[in-house]
Design a protein around this motif. Sequence first.
Motif, PDB file in Angstrom:
ATOM      1  N   VAL A  37       0.872  -1.174   0.000  1.00 14.45           N
ATOM      2  CA  VAL A  37       0.000   0.000   0.000  1.00 14.45           C
ATOM      3  C   VAL A  37       0.912   1.227   0.000  1.00 14.45           C
ATOM      4  N   ILE A  38       0.619   2.175  -0.869  1.00 16.52           N
ATOM      5  CA  ILE A  38       1.473   3.349  -1.034  1.00 16.52           C
ATOM      6  C   ILE A  38       0.839   4.549  -0.347  1.00 16.52           C
ATOM      7  N   ASN A  39       1.625   5.240   0.473  1.00 11.03           N
ATOM      8  CA  ASN A  39       1.159   6.435   1.162  1.00 11.03           C
ATOM      9  C   ASN A  39       1.254   7.617   0.192  1.00 11.03           C
ATOM     10  N   MET A  47       7.325   6.198  -7.142  1.00 10.50           N
ATOM     11  CA  MET A  47       6.520   5.217  -6.418  1.00 10.50           C
ATOM     12  C   MET A  47       5.047   5.348  -6.804  1.00 10.50           C
ATOM     13  N   LEU A  48       4.560   6.567  -6.911  1.00  4.23           N
ATOM     14  CA  LEU A  48       3.157   6.793  -7.272  1.00  4.23           C
ATOM     15  C   LEU A  48       2.843   6.269  -8.672  1.00  4.23           C
ATOM     16  N   SER A  49       3.810   6.335  -9.560  1.00  2.00           N
ATOM     17  CA  SER A  49       3.577   5.886 -10.943  1.00  2.00           C
ATOM     18  C   SER A  49       3.406   4.380 -11.052  1.00  2.00           C
ATOM     19  N   THR A  50       3.657   3.633  -9.975  1.00  8.49           N
ATOM     20  CA  THR A  50       3.445   2.182  -9.995  1.00  8.49           C
ATOM     21  C   THR A  50       1.989   1.817  -9.724  1.00  8.49           C
ATOM     22  N   GLY A  94      -7.791   0.927  -1.302  1.00 12.40           N
ATOM     23  CA  GLY A  94      -7.124  -0.275  -0.818  1.00 12.40           C
ATOM     24  C   GLY A  94      -5.692  -0.396  -1.286  1.00 12.40           C
ATOM     25  N   LYS A  95      -5.304   0.426  -2.242  1.00  7.56           N
ATOM     26  CA  LYS A  95      -3.941   0.391  -2.767  1.00  7.56           C
ATOM     27  C   LYS A  95      -3.109   1.561  -2.271  1.00  7.56           C
TER      28      LYS A  95
END
Length: 98
Positions: A37-39, A47-50, A94-95
Amino acid sequence: MKNLLTLLIISFLGFSALTYANPVVDKPMAEMQQPPVININSADSEMLSTLPGIGKKKAQAIVDYRAENGEFTELSDLANVKGIGKKLVAKLEGKVSL
């Protein structure tokens, strides 16, 4: 005939050993590794681009929005970022975390 019977037995034993040796088969789906899960308040654009539906431009837009407006307080705040709508926000549920 004896060679054929021996070959069949060896084949069966080899196949059954492969079938039962795989530990992933025995694990329930919930125990299988989930993507992290990405903050969205601390992740960088890479990281966000994943995330699904977030490419490099949208990831940078999230970082820029966060720099100008402060941290996100609700997931729905992501819809304020240019190029991100309510449908994409729903896909990210959820992600991502805050």
